[in-house]
Design a protein around this motif. Sequence first.
Motif, PDB file in Angstrom:
ATOM      1  N   LEU A 249       0.837  -1.203   0.000  1.00 28.24           N
ATOM      2  CA  LEU A 249       0.000   0.000   0.000  1.00 28.24           C
ATOM      3  C   LEU A 249       0.873   1.254   0.000  1.00 28.24           C
ATOM      4  N   ASN A 253       1.246   4.134  -3.031  1.00 35.27           N
ATOM      5  CA  ASN A 253       1.011   5.570  -2.836  1.00 35.27           C
ATOM      6  C   ASN A 253       2.221   6.409  -3.224  1.00 35.27           C
ATOM      7  N   LYS A 286      -2.449  -4.128  -6.613  1.00 38.76           N
ATOM      8  CA  LYS A 286      -3.853  -3.925  -6.255  1.00 38.76           C
ATOM      9  C   LYS A 286      -4.165  -2.443  -6.059  1.00 38.76           C
ATOM     10  N   TYR A 287      -3.221  -1.703  -5.498  1.00 40.01           N
ATOM     11  CA  TYR A 287      -3.532  -0.326  -5.114  1.00 40.01           C
ATOM     12  C   TYR A 287      -2.896   0.736  -6.010  1.00 40.01           C
ATOM     13  N   ALA A 288      -1.988   0.351  -6.890  1.00 40.83           N
ATOM     14  CA  ALA A 288      -1.349   1.360  -7.752  1.00 40.83           C
ATOM     15  C   ALA A 288      -2.269   1.713  -8.929  1.00 40.83           C
TER      16      ALA A 288
END
Lengths: 320, 320
Positions: A249, A253, A286-288
């Motif tokens: 995560l 970010n 998953k988060y990029a």
Amino acid sequence: MRMKKLIGIDLGGTTTKFAFLKENGEVEEKWSIPTDSQQEGKNIVPNIIESINQNLSKKGLSSSDFLGIGMGSPGSVDIEKGTVIGAYNLNWKTLQPVKEQIEKGTNIPFYIDNDANVAALGEQWKGAGEGSSNVVFITLGTGVGGGVVAEGNLVHGVGTAGEIGHINVNPNGYQCTCGNIGCLETVASATGVVRLAQDFAKEFDRNSVLKGLINEGQEVTAKTVFDQAKQGDPLAEQVVNKFYFYLGLACSNIANVLSPDAIVIGGGVSAAGEMLVHGVKEYFEKYAFPQVRTSTKIKLAQLGNDAGVIGAGSLVKMNM
Amino acid sequence: MRMKKLIGIDLGGTTTKFAFLKENGEVEEKWSIPTDSQQEGKNIVPNIIESINQNLSKKGLSSSDFLGIGMGSPGSVDIEKGTVIGAYNLNWKTLQPVKEQIEKGTNIPFYIDNDANVAALGEQWKGAGEGSSNVVFITLGTGVGGGVVAEGNLVHGVGTAGEIGHINVNPNGYQCTCGNIGCLETVASATGVVRLAQDFAKEFDRNSVLKGLINEGQEVTAKTVFDQAKQGDPLAEQVVNKFYFYLGLACSNIANVLSPDAIVIGGGVSAAGEMLVHGVKEYFEKYAFPQVRTSTKIKLAQLGNDAGVIGAGSLVKMNM
């Protein structure tokens, strides 16, 4: 004309490492001395000067053979003035005029930065980020530190860039030594991994070697946790999975803001190796942001203990 | 010798704004034309060329009076090649050789970047970030965009730096148009604020004007929510507080990595003004690393609609 050389110094709490480098970053000679932090560390700089001068004369070299000396230091570094303060593992509590002393003692131009920034430069110059102008370095040790190279420049901002360990990954998380709640460092440092293990063990009700070790009060380190996860221990797998989530995560970010070519992971915890990269990538992806997901690579650091001296050499080049 | 000038262009979906600027960024002349996005936007570039040449002759100026033309564009911009693709509000679906056409049509060197980066440059050069080498710009509009200036350079990374709207602020949050879950844009854009209001209204069981408006199916915008919060409406206060939390958290994570002098907030939602800055600061200070908390300032954008043309002028200076 003879090619000029660089000197890189990696000042640590127990050892001070040195290297003579070619201008292209190739290490020609390495050595180290113990760091004498007794008596408020008053011998540290004189010992560095003596060691450099000894090695110069041993090799038949003089100050004019060198473009400069670069150094990575713990503590709070003023890169303009070349001073260090608050380096507690060196017992440097008061302001140390390092640049002034070393330039006087060696007659070679001197440049200094904090150790995480210098390691970032090392990996960007000759390690996992070689050839890239945009690299973020994360070091997972007792704490979590980092350095940012953007468009070929080491980013200092107004002074404290690279505090990657204090990216917030859980506003309802653990208390950090910095006073905040939920910093990456509380869950992704060596102590953070152990904290997660101890916390998860309380609620874990299946068979687990790791839970047994914790319940018996045996010493459990981050290495224990990763080793057990490799063995398939279910509690250890749960712990490392949470670690991957938090680090993935944070990496996503960082990458969404900076779009670096690589995020390079080093420090003691990174000894877990490709397993760690694989796990972090899963959450990173998953988060990029979709375009970032494929363009930013998650990599292990390559230089190990040499990152500091090589990055210190790079510091000289950057300041020329 | 006569001082040379700059031309700044801000290409938007409905209007194309132009400015002649002095080399120091002072706007000498502003004008605008409608953006003709009909017929796949094939008239957009010819109209720009015609408008520049008309204004040059009106002022008795020639191409040699200018250092360059800078332009901020929507869509996906290749800054090296000077092309744009996928700018759907211009109906530019295929690759547009903008640089080639404009240089041919005006005989003035041309530079281009995406609109959020260019607005960031504008605020950094002559707006809320003036005098700083480290500035992050966040624009809160229909979406959330941004730009990063670090150590005096606009950061592109490997291509997509500044995707601040896709910083993850809640891994269990709302679905984003990018495909991920919990991006800042889902809660801090104009539509995000309305989404929060509608969601919170469902569970809200006290008296609230905002809840009444939502229940009656009246049009509720981000402005409605902020206006109601100013009036003390309890649901609206809850919504903006959550908005402040998410934006403050994202700002703290940006600042922990980059230590900018200022994070500048612009775009339509920022019309909420000092109230917004105050609210965001509260959470920023809660989650930022202690030294970052005091060194990075949260500020409102100052240039409004001029950020684009001024930043486009800055783009010329940066590339010289």
